[in-house]
Design a protein around this motif. Structure first.
Motif, PDB file in Angstrom:
ATOM      1  N   LEU A 124     -15.728 -26.130 -21.969  1.00 27.43           N
ATOM      2  CA  LEU A 124     -15.137 -27.411 -21.597  1.00 27.43           C
ATOM      3  C   LEU A 124     -14.816 -28.193 -22.864  1.00 27.43           C
ATOM      4  O   LEU A 124     -15.710 -28.476 -23.671  1.00 27.43           O
ATOM      5  N   THR A 125     -13.545 -28.543 -23.045  1.00 29.34           N
ATOM      6  CA  THR A 125     -13.111 -29.298 -24.210  1.00 29.34           C
ATOM      7  C   THR A 125     -12.562 -30.651 -23.752  1.00 29.34           C
ATOM      8  O   THR A 125     -12.446 -30.929 -22.563  1.00 29.34           O
ATOM      9  N   SER A 126     -12.188 -31.472 -24.711  1.00 25.49           N
ATOM     10  CA  SER A 126     -11.652 -32.789 -24.365  1.00 25.49           C
ATOM     11  C   SER A 126     -10.306 -32.685 -23.667  1.00 25.49           C
ATOM     12  O   SER A 126      -9.882 -33.623 -22.984  1.00 25.49           O
ATOM     13  N   SER A 127      -9.613 -31.566 -23.828  1.00 21.95           N
ATOM     14  CA  SER A 127      -8.310 -31.393 -23.181  1.00 21.95           C
ATOM     15  C   SER A 127      -8.384 -30.543 -21.918  1.00 21.95           C
ATOM     16  O   SER A 127      -7.354 -30.281 -21.288  1.00 21.95           O
ATOM     17  N   GLY A 128      -9.579 -30.098 -21.535  1.00 21.45           N
ATOM     18  CA  GLY A 128      -9.715 -29.314 -20.317  1.00 21.45           C
ATOM     19  C   GLY A 128     -10.616 -28.110 -20.519  1.00 21.45           C
ATOM     20  O   GLY A 128     -11.211 -27.911 -21.574  1.00 21.45           O
ATOM     21  N   ARG A 129     -10.678 -27.282 -19.494  1.00 22.51           N
ATOM     22  CA  ARG A 129     -11.545 -26.109 -19.523  1.00 22.51           C
ATOM     23  C   ARG A 129     -10.764 -24.874 -19.973  1.00 22.51           C
ATOM     24  O   ARG A 129      -9.641 -24.630 -19.516  1.00 22.51           O
ATOM     25  N   ILE A 130     -11.388 -24.094 -20.859  1.00 20.13           N
ATOM     26  CA  ILE A 130     -10.827 -22.810 -21.281  1.00 20.13           C
ATOM     27  C   ILE A 130     -11.702 -21.711 -20.706  1.00 20.13           C
ATOM     28  O   ILE A 130     -12.904 -21.666 -20.974  1.00 20.13           O
ATOM     29  N   GLU A 131     -11.106 -20.840 -19.909  1.00 23.96           N
ATOM     30  CA  GLU A 131     -11.833 -19.725 -19.303  1.00 23.96           C
ATOM     31  C   GLU A 131     -11.373 -18.419 -19.944  1.00 23.96           C
ATOM     32  O   GLU A 131     -10.239 -17.990 -19.731  1.00 23.96           O
ATOM     33  N   ASP A 132     -12.229 -17.826 -20.741  1.00 24.51           N
ATOM     34  CA  ASP A 132     -11.920 -16.474 -21.227  1.00 24.51           C
ATOM     35  C   ASP A 132     -11.970 -15.509 -20.049  1.00 24.51           C
ATOM     36  O   ASP A 132     -12.805 -15.653 -19.146  1.00 24.51           O
ATOM     37  N   ILE A 133     -11.090 -14.527 -20.050  1.00 24.30           N
ATOM     38  CA  ILE A 133     -11.158 -13.537 -18.978  1.00 24.30           C
ATOM     39  C   ILE A 133     -12.242 -12.506 -19.294  1.00 24.30           C
ATOM     40  O   ILE A 133     -12.541 -12.216 -20.458  1.00 24.30           O
ATOM     41  N   ASN A 134     -12.844 -11.989 -18.242  1.00 31.69           N
ATOM     42  CA  ASN A 134     -13.931 -11.026 -18.399  1.00 31.69           C
ATOM     43  C   ASN A 134     -13.356  -9.614 -18.416  1.00 31.69           C
ATOM     44  O   ASN A 134     -13.208  -8.967 -17.374  1.00 31.69           O
TER      45      ASN A 134
END
Length: 499
Positions: free
Chosen positions: A219-229
């Motif tokens: 979770l960053t200030s600009s939104g969530r980053i989801e790495d793919i599994n």
């Protein structure tokens, strides 16, 4: 008001032999201490302001002073020593305990109110990343409610707040392990492992967290980053890439996917004695493969291990045997290997059976308990570690030891330093220095700063890393060159409120 700032209080082992040997080598202690930060009536805490009441009410932020203090420091020796001296810098304005359903909305409200955040895992950090910076109000985001563990086919998805011991307990029930066993295993969290670039004691077999972690949710200030599994990818930079070793500066890690491995059916234990630490170094350098655990202690640490873990009669018999074999003042190599006995040749060594390795494994997570006793008795224990290529390790080792004893003469403190090699690589290894010092109370902070500075500078001039597995927090960042510092700034999220 008194706040306990040490950890290891839950460890029940009797450290009398270890303590007596260590203090006998060091000499006179400094000022004794109860391990508590005592807050005077005229508070020395630097409080930058107040969190708006509507934010507190909407998010459930705790403003309890003891929690704010504990969430504003890690367990590094400079931070603990400052607390001993009643000195505390900026503290967080409050502590947020979110869950998966409330985190994003709560953080959004904090940012909209002009607040900054510092992620908090187990609090065992030794890099200074939990210390809030000045000039802004900061909230500590405690991730303890992110405690889910979901086991898949050869991987596990774990919440960032899961401790190492809880993760392994869940995995072992299913017949798996993730293979990451740092010394802080009982206290550190999965999210903290990524943030520090942690490397566990069995990294020779499983790798460090860089090799074990597959993906993260950030979770960053600009939104969530989801790495793919996925097993691997070549699609640019991932959230995991920028977060490894970042000490929490890239955002809030909420979940981590890790590789899993079948638990070993058997473990085999061996120990070898070399005439000298550098003889052992040469043998390790020439090895074609490495056991699950290989820990080569220098002569001082070897002496400490023998004296601390043997009754007088057994110790004398063991010492006599080693003397007869010509390695009585030498260096011990502990070997633990999964699935099969370790059969690689150890040229020039004397085999000493499996008991020393079993004793090391029994006590491998208990060192904070001994540190606790030393702090209270008036000593200052500390550790610094680095990694270097094989050709530089002997010179680095000698330089650190010589620098320490030169500083001892210059500053007039009592102290001892010891080292061990662990985490082996084809090109080199990690070397881990433990030192304990004592001096007059008024000189303690200046002396510790000088010793740490001298050791880290010895790492750098001998082509070593600033740190191998503790992460780039405020205590290590001053030693970064300008180009790498600029690179860190590129990935640092503006919501991070640390120093």
């Amino acid at each position: 008001m008194s706040i306990s700032v040490l950890y290891g209080r839950d460890i029940s082992k009797d450290f009398t032999m270890e303590f007596n040997f260590a203090t006998g080598r060091i000499g006179k202690p400094g000022a004794a201490w109860d391990g508590n930060f005592s807050l005077p009536s005229d508070s020395v805490l630097k409080d930058s302001g107040q969190i708006p009441e509507n934010v507190v009410a909407a998010t459930g932020i705790s403003t309890d002073l003891d929690q704010r203090v504990l969430h504003s420091m890690g367990k590094s020796s400079p931070e603990i020593l400052a607390a001993k001296h009643g000195i505390f810098g900026q503290i967080v304005g409050g502590v947020l305990y979110p869950d998966a359903g409330s985190l994003e909305s709560s953080v959004r409200m904090l940012l909209e109110s002009g607040l900054k955040v510092i992620p908090y895992g187990g609090g065992s950090s030794v890099n200074g990343s939990l210390m809030p910076g000045a000039g802004h109000e900061t909230v500590s985001v405690d991730m303890k409610n992110f405690s889910s563990v979901s086991i898949g086919k050869n991987f596990v998805r774990a919440g960032a707040g899961v401790t190492g011991s809880d993760l392994e307990a869940a995995l072992w029930k299913a017949g798996y392990t993730c293979g990451n066993f740092p010394e802080s295993f009982r206290y550190s969290t999965v999210g903290g492992w990524v943030a520090t670039g942690a490397v566990g004691q069995e990294s020779n077999q499983y790798g460090g967290i860089r090799e074990i972690a597959i993906s993260i949710s950030l979770l960053t200030s600009s939104g969530r980053i989801e790495d793919i599994n996925v097993p691997s990818q070549s699609a640019g930079t991932t959230a995991l890439d920028i977060s490894l070793g970042s000490a929490g500066g890239t955002g809030i890690i909420t979940d981590v996917t890790l590789k899993t491995f079948r638990i070993p059916r058997r473990r085999y234990y061996h120990s070898y004695f070399f005439r000298s630490f550098e003889d052992g170094l040469r043998v390790l350098q020439e090895s074609e493969k490495f056991p699950t655990v290989a820990r080569l202690s220098d002569e001082t640490e070897t002496e400490f291990a023998i004296r601390a873990n043997s009754a007088d009669t057994v110790q004398k018999l063991f010492r006599s045997y080693l003397d007869i074999r010509g390695v009585g003042n030498g260096a011990i190599l502990i070997v633990v290997n999964n699935e099969e006995p370790w059969r690689m040749g150890m040229s020039g060594s004397v085999y000493a059976g499996g008991i020393p390795a079993r004793m090391w494994e029994r006590d491998r997570y208990l060192r904070p308990g001994l540190a606790n006793l030393l702090w209270k008795a008036g000593y200052i224990p500390d550790t610094l570690e680095t990694a270097a290529n094989w050709e530089y390790l002997p010179g680095l080792y000698r330089d650190v030891k010589e620098s320490f004893y030169e500083m001892k003469k210059e500053h007039g403190f009592n102290g001892v330093i010891m080292a061990h090699i662990s985490h082996l690589y084809r090109s080199g290894a990690c070397i881990y220095f433990t030192f304990v010092i004592s001096t007059e109370f008024k000189q303690e902070m200046e002396t510790l700063d000088a010793v740490r500075d001298g050791i880290i500078k010895a790492f750098i001039r001998n082509h070593g890393a600033i740190t191998h597995h503790h992460g780039m927090g405020a205590l290590f960042r001053p030693y970064l060159d300008s180009h790498h510092l600029d690179l860190m700034k590129l990935v640092r999220d503006p919501m991070y409120g640390g120093v």
